[in-house]
Motif scaffolding. Structure first.
Motif, short mmCIF file in Angstrom:
data_model
loop_
_atom_site.label_atom_id
_atom_site.label_comp_id
_atom_site.label_asym_id
_atom_site.label_seq_id
_atom_site.Cartn_x
_atom_site.Cartn_y
_atom_site.Cartn_z
N SER A 41 0.84 -1.35 0.19
CA SER A 41 -0.09 -0.17 0.01
C SER A 41 0.75 1.36 -0.15
O SER A 41 2.19 1.29 0.51
N ARG A 83 0.24 5.71 0.36
CA ARG A 83 -0.57 6.86 0.32
C ARG A 83 0.22 8.17 -0.45
O ARG A 83 1.20 8.44 0.09
N ARG A 101 -9.83 -0.67 -4.68
CA ARG A 101 -8.44 -0.65 -4.03
C ARG A 101 -8.01 0.65 -3.67
O ARG A 101 -7.17 0.58 -2.85
N GLN A 120 -5.27 6.97 -1.06
CA GLN A 120 -4.90 5.69 -0.44
C GLN A 120 -4.90 4.64 -1.48
O GLN A 120 -5.95 4.33 -1.94
N ASN A 154 -4.16 0.62 -2.23
CA ASN A 154 -4.02 -0.60 -1.60
C ASN A 154 -3.75 -1.70 -2.76
O ASN A 154 -4.13 -1.65 -3.72
N ASN A 155 -3.13 -2.74 -2.32
CA ASN A 155 -3.22 -3.79 -3.11
C ASN A 155 -2.46 -3.49 -4.57
O ASN A 155 -3.02 -3.87 -5.65
#
Length: 124
Positions: A17, A19, A67, A82, A84-85
């Motif tokens: 992940s 950000r 995601r 953000q 993710n994955n």
């Protein structure tokens, strides 16, 4: 004149992940709809997602739906992405953009102000 500065990019591995942040100055941030776009080498700039100054649910591109999450903090004049994955197909330069409208637009030409971008590289 609105200025946007992205930060938080880097090199990560697949499944990680990350950000991103986009700090705004020079305008009334709370009146701007914010968008995130990305551009991979040799490809067109792609809509990642956006969030209206009115609040409500953000809008996402099909390739990141489920995601990625967009949040904004009007007190800090900042919008976040953000991610993710992450997978190698997410590798690109990520840009934030702003427009004076409550509507979340998906076309890059509908945004007036742009940051210089931050590189995200996802290794397999």
């Amino acid at each position: 004149q609105v200025q946007l500065v992205e930060s938080g990019g880097g090199l990560v591995q697949a499944g990680d992940s990350l950000r991103l942040s986009c700090a705004s100055s020079g305008g009334t941030f709370s009146r701007y709809t914010m968008g995130w776009f990305r551009q991979a080498p040799g490809k067109e700039r792609e809509f990642v997602g956006g969030i209206s100054w009115r609040g409500g649910s953000p809008r996402y591109g099909d390739s990141v739906q489920g995601r990625f999450v967009i949040l904004r903090d009007n007190a800090k004049n900042t919008v976040y992405l953000q991610m993710n994955n992450l997978n190698p197909e997410d590798t690109a330069v990520y840009f934030c953009a702003a427009r004076l409208s409550s509507r979340i637009a998906t076309g890059e030409y509908e945004y007036t102000y742009w940051g210089l971008g931050t590189q995200v590289t996802v290794s397999s």
